[in-house]
Motif scaffolding. Structure first.
Motif, PDB file in Angstrom:
ATOM      1  N   HIS A   9      -3.760   3.302  15.769  1.00 54.91           N
ATOM      2  CA  HIS A   9      -4.676   4.276  16.360  1.00 54.91           C
ATOM      3  C   HIS A   9      -5.183   5.210  15.273  1.00 54.91           C
ATOM      4  O   HIS A   9      -4.528   5.432  14.266  1.00 54.91           O
ATOM      5  CB  HIS A   9      -4.045   5.034  17.533  1.00 54.91           C
ATOM      6  N   GLN A  10      -6.393   5.704  15.529  1.00 52.68           N
ATOM      7  CA  GLN A  10      -7.078   6.552  14.566  1.00 52.68           C
ATOM      8  C   GLN A  10      -7.693   7.735  15.284  1.00 52.68           C
ATOM      9  O   GLN A  10      -8.225   7.599  16.379  1.00 52.68           O
ATOM     10  CB  GLN A  10      -8.211   5.785  13.881  1.00 52.68           C
ATOM     11  N   ARG A  11      -7.630   8.882  14.642  1.00 53.92           N
ATOM     12  CA  ARG A  11      -8.392  10.031  15.098  1.00 53.92           C
ATOM     13  C   ARG A  11      -9.771   9.953  14.443  1.00 53.92           C
ATOM     14  O   ARG A  11     -10.021   9.060  13.636  1.00 53.92           O
ATOM     15  CB  ARG A  11      -7.679  11.322  14.704  1.00 53.92           C
ATOM     16  N   ILE A  30      -6.671   0.511   7.777  1.00 54.99           N
ATOM     17  CA  ILE A  30      -5.782   0.224   8.897  1.00 54.99           C
ATOM     18  C   ILE A  30      -6.214  -1.007   9.686  1.00 54.99           C
ATOM     19  O   ILE A  30      -5.372  -1.809  10.083  1.00 54.99           O
ATOM     20  CB  ILE A  30      -5.629   1.463   9.816  1.00 54.99           C
ATOM     21  N   ALA A  31      -7.487  -1.202   9.915  1.00 58.91           N
ATOM     22  CA  ALA A  31      -7.933  -2.368  10.695  1.00 58.91           C
ATOM     23  C   ALA A  31      -7.618  -3.661   9.953  1.00 58.91           C
ATOM     24  O   ALA A  31      -7.125  -4.629  10.554  1.00 58.91           O
ATOM     25  CB  ALA A  31      -9.424  -2.257  10.996  1.00 58.91           C
ATOM     26  N   VAL A  58       0.834  -1.203   0.000  1.00 56.61           N
ATOM     27  CA  VAL A  58       0.000   0.000   0.000  1.00 56.61           C
ATOM     28  C   VAL A  58       0.866   1.249   0.000  1.00 56.61           C
ATOM     29  O   VAL A  58       2.018   1.222   0.416  1.00 56.61           O
ATOM     30  CB  VAL A  58      -0.967   0.047   1.213  1.00 56.61           C
ATOM     31  N   ARG A  59       0.269   2.315  -0.461  1.00 58.03           N
ATOM     32  CA  ARG A  59       0.843   3.649  -0.343  1.00 58.03           C
ATOM     33  C   ARG A  59       0.078   4.351   0.768  1.00 58.03           C
ATOM     34  O   ARG A  59      -0.971   3.884   1.192  1.00 58.03           O
ATOM     35  CB  ARG A  59       0.658   4.413  -1.644  1.00 58.03           C
ATOM     36  N   PRO A  60       0.577   5.501   1.227  1.00 56.83           N
ATOM     37  CA  PRO A  60      -0.197   6.253   2.222  1.00 56.83           C
ATOM     38  C   PRO A  60      -1.593   6.581   1.694  1.00 56.83           C
ATOM     39  O   PRO A  60      -1.816   6.633   0.476  1.00 56.83           O
ATOM     40  CB  PRO A  60       0.626   7.520   2.430  1.00 56.83           C
ATOM     41  N   HIS A  61      -2.506   6.809   2.605  1.00 52.79           N
ATOM     42  CA  HIS A  61      -3.882   7.126   2.232  1.00 52.79           C
ATOM     43  C   HIS A  61      -3.917   8.374   1.349  1.00 52.79           C
ATOM     44  O   HIS A  61      -3.101   9.284   1.491  1.00 52.79           O
ATOM     45  CB  HIS A  61      -4.716   7.348   3.490  1.00 52.79           C
ATOM     46  N   VAL A 102      -2.628   5.306  11.987  1.00 53.37           N
ATOM     47  CA  VAL A 102      -1.198   5.174  12.223  1.00 53.37           C
ATOM     48  C   VAL A 102      -0.928   3.766  12.725  1.00 53.37           C
ATOM     49  O   VAL A 102      -1.508   3.324  13.715  1.00 53.37           O
ATOM     50  CB  VAL A 102      -0.708   6.215  13.249  1.00 53.37           C
ATOM     51  N   LEU A 103      -0.046   3.069  12.032  1.00 56.20           N
ATOM     52  CA  LEU A 103       0.361   1.722  12.424  1.00 56.20           C
ATOM     53  C   LEU A 103       1.651   1.843  13.222  1.00 56.20           C
ATOM     54  O   LEU A 103       2.605   2.482  12.778  1.00 56.20           O
ATOM     55  CB  LEU A 103       0.590   0.867  11.174  1.00 56.20           C
TER      56      LEU A 103
END
Length: 181
Positions: free
Chosen positions: A119-121, A150-151, A18-21, A131-132
């Motif tokens: 974690h996620q905002r 992420i999950a 994957v690439r960043p979102h 963020v992993l």
């Protein structure tokens, strides 16, 4: 786009690449729209001014140069950086590569990983990214920001860690694994 085979060892399988979102590209796209609108207004005003001589040509050139500078720095550079950033999970390790001119890479063997967290905002939860955080033996935790899905990525890594427990590696040499009966 598959991760380059030359970065993998024999019999290593890519589980996730994957690439960043894409949320990283929201501001650069807004800058592109604003720069195009501002350049269009400036060119329209220059065209309506009906100035004599070479002055309008210099103004046109100045508008184009400023537009190219803004779009190049605030849109093209972030896009190229986004395209050059990869998070790859294989059945043996986690690899992170980033950078356009100056490359940065991190490889973490699965057998050395102690914990994987995310974690996620609120905005991240709505977009499905986060963020992993990977904690490996003897190292500070590493954060990989803006990981999409992420999950599912977290679950895949935890599953890969469980599969890595099915392998036995030697501590005194390279990662040589033999399947446990």
């Amino acid at each position: 786009m598959a991760f380059p085979e030359k970065a993998l060892v024999d019999d290593e399988r890519v589980l996730l690449h994957v690439r960043p979102h894409a949320k990283r590209m929201i501001v650069p796209v807004l800058v592109l729209f604003a720069a195009c609108a501002a350049a269009g207004v400036a060119l329209g005003l220059i065209g309506r001014a009906h100035l004599d001589g070479a002055w309008p040509d210099w103004l046109l050139l100045a508008v184009v140069v400023v537009w190219l500078g803004v779009v190049g720095w605030w849109t093209v550079r972030p896009w190229a950086s986004w395209r050059a950033t990869h998070l790859v999970v294989t059945d043996l390790r986690i690899m992170f590569r980033s950078g356009i001119v100056r490359r940065r890479g991190i490889d973490i063997p699965l057998r050395r990983i102690n914990s994987v967290q995310y974690h996620q905002r609120l905005v991240d939860r709505m977009l499905g990214c986060g963020v992993l955080t990977v904690e490996s033996a003897g190292e500070d935790p590493l954060d990989f920001p803006d990981v999409p899905r992420i999950a599912a990525t977290h679950a895949l890594i935890v599953d890969a860690l469980d599969d890595a427990d099915d392998y036995r590696g030697r501590d005194d040499g390279p990662a040589e694994y033999s399947r446990r009966s």
